[in-house]
Design a protein around this motif. Structure first.
Motif, mmCIF file in Angstrom:
data_model
loop_
_atom_site.group_PDB
_atom_site.id
_atom_site.type_symbol
_atom_site.label_atom_id
_atom_site.label_comp_id
_atom_site.label_asym_id
_atom_site.label_seq_id
_atom_site.Cartn_x
_atom_site.Cartn_y
_atom_site.Cartn_z
ATOM 1 N N ARG A 14 3.164 25.260 38.248
ATOM 2 C CA ARG A 14 4.204 24.611 37.453
ATOM 3 C C ARG A 14 5.501 25.421 37.477
ATOM 4 N NH1 ARG A 14 -0.455 22.728 36.048
ATOM 5 N NH2 ARG A 14 -0.714 20.762 34.901
ATOM 6 N N ALA A 15 5.367 26.732 37.445
ATOM 7 C CA ALA A 15 6.566 27.568 37.473
ATOM 8 C C ALA A 15 7.295 27.437 38.803
ATOM 9 C CB ALA A 15 6.189 29.022 37.208
ATOM 10 N N ARG A 16 6.557 27.333 39.910
ATOM 11 C CA ARG A 16 7.197 27.179 41.221
ATOM 12 C C ARG A 16 7.970 25.867 41.302
ATOM 13 N NH1 ARG A 16 1.978 28.941 42.964
ATOM 14 N NH2 ARG A 16 2.000 31.177 43.472
ATOM 15 N N LEU A 17 7.390 24.806 40.749
ATOM 16 C CA LEU A 17 8.092 23.532 40.742
ATOM 17 C C LEU A 17 9.301 23.591 39.813
ATOM 18 C CD1 LEU A 17 8.326 20.625 41.644
ATOM 19 C CD2 LEU A 17 6.628 19.987 39.894
ATOM 20 N N ALA A 18 9.161 24.311 38.717
ATOM 21 C CA ALA A 18 10.258 24.417 37.749
ATOM 22 C C ALA A 18 11.487 25.067 38.363
ATOM 23 C CB ALA A 18 9.801 25.209 36.525
ATOM 24 N N VAL A 19 11.291 26.095 39.203
ATOM 25 C CA VAL A 19 12.464 26.752 39.797
ATOM 26 C C VAL A 19 13.140 25.842 40.821
ATOM 27 C CG1 VAL A 19 11.567 29.075 39.410
ATOM 28 C CG2 VAL A 19 11.123 27.942 41.591
ATOM 29 N N GLN A 20 12.387 24.926 41.394
ATOM 30 C CA GLN A 20 13.004 23.957 42.307
ATOM 31 C C GLN A 20 13.848 22.944 41.541
ATOM 32 O OE1 GLN A 20 10.299 22.266 45.284
ATOM 33 N NE2 GLN A 20 8.891 23.968 44.936
ATOM 34 N N LEU A 21 13.362 22.552 40.364
ATOM 35 C CA LEU A 21 14.070 21.558 39.564
ATOM 36 C C LEU A 21 15.198 22.169 38.739
ATOM 37 C CD1 LEU A 21 10.983 19.508 38.309
ATOM 38 C CD2 LEU A 21 12.532 18.947 40.182
ATOM 39 N N SER A 22 15.013 23.412 38.301
ATOM 40 C CA SER A 22 16.018 24.085 37.461
ATOM 41 C C SER A 22 16.324 25.470 38.024
ATOM 42 C CB SER A 22 15.505 24.188 36.023
ATOM 43 O OG SER A 22 15.227 22.920 35.480
ATOM 44 N N PRO A 23 16.914 25.529 39.207
ATOM 45 C CA PRO A 23 17.120 26.830 39.860
ATOM 46 C C PRO A 23 18.236 27.674 39.248
ATOM 47 C CG PRO A 23 18.126 25.099 41.148
ATOM 48 C CD PRO A 23 17.398 24.416 40.031
#
Length: 282
Positions: free
Chosen positions: A67-76
């Motif tokens: 989830r954290a990896r996806l989060a940095v893609q969405l909110s970099p």
């Protein structure tokens, strides 16, 4: 003693659990893909971070990391997403990846002491002790009342054989938290390497006054006494320490916990004693 702070306190200190209002997720059964603007992506990224933090509490690190990896893609452009990803990578043993994520967090928030402290700890785990000192000192310039950060700084100085600086850092830690026995214990480790055996024993006894059930200072005193010729006292204390935690019967474990060359050499002599050797074999 290599004492690592729990990830939970670091994450909660950021307040990431409440940084974003909950958002309604798109229903997966809709026959079209809705248009997503940047605000939505940011909100969804923070929703994922909230989910990751909850999963961390249940020690579901792999699920939290995804989830954290996806989060940095969405909110970099938010340091919190990079920071949490970095700490999770480190928690799961991906230290270099964790450092890279933390460096991204540092770019976005260079004045966030939590990021600098975590980065310093990560550099320590990579044996890059000078970099660890640099980041920890930078963090302490911003937030100077964090005992764990001073403890980590002391550990880095200890690995650099800068004993005076190490003791000073440990003492700062103890000033902030008088019952922080690991810092007192590690002062004993430094003193022993300096040849100050009696002072080291006094430090380890002080640590045991705070928590009498700790194996490390108990074994350290046993080693020191054995080296002083007080063999029966040393053997008895060593047996007590190993009954508390038999991990301390492994030399590699002691080295990992910052025991220096002099203390390790004397520990090998104690472990070679027939009574202790038999105990270790069993």
């Amino acid at each position: 003693m290599l004492f690592r702070s729990k990830i939970f306190s670091i994450l909660l200190s950021l307040g990431v659990v409440s940084v974003c209002p909950s958002v309604v997720k798109a229903q997966t059964l809709l026959p079209y893909t809705p248009e997503l603007n940047s605000e939505y992506l940011d909100n969804y990224g923070f929703q994922l971070i909230q989910d990751a933090v909850k999963l961390i509490h249940f020690r579901e690190f792999d699920l939290a990391s995804s989830r954290a990896r996806l989060a940095v893609q969405l909110s970099p452009n938010h340091y919190e997403t990079w920071f949490i990803l970095g700490t999770l990578e480190i928690q799961t043993g991906q230290i270099e990846q964790g450092v890279n994520a933390l460096l991204e967090a540092k770019k976005l928030a260079p004045e966030e002491s939590e990021v600098l402290f975590s980065l310093g700890n990560a550099y320590f785990q990579l044996a890059e002790y000078e970099s660890a000192v640099k980041e920890l000192k930078a963090g302490l310039k911003i937030s100077d009342e964090v005992p764990q950060a001073y403890f980590d700084l002391g550990n880095a100085y200890l690995k650099l054989n800068q004993y005076g600086e190490a003791i000073t850092a440990y003492q700062e830690s103890i000033k902030l938290e008088s019952q922080f026995w690991p810092a007192i214990n590690n002062i004993g480790l430094v003193e022993y390497e300096q040849g100050k055996t009696n002072e080291a024993i006094a430090s380890w006894r002080k640590a045991l006054e705070i928590d009498s059930q700790q194996a490390e200072p108990t074994l350290a005193i046993a080693v020191a006494m054995y080296s002083q010729g007080k063999q029966q006292e040393g053997i008895k204390l060593a047996q007590q320490a190993l009954s508390l935690d038999n991990s301390y019967g492994e030399i590699d474990f002691l080295i990992e916990n910052l025991w220096g060359e002099n203390l390790i050499e004397d520990t090998r002599k104690l472990f070679a004693n027939s009574e202790i050797a038999s105990l270790l074999e069993n």
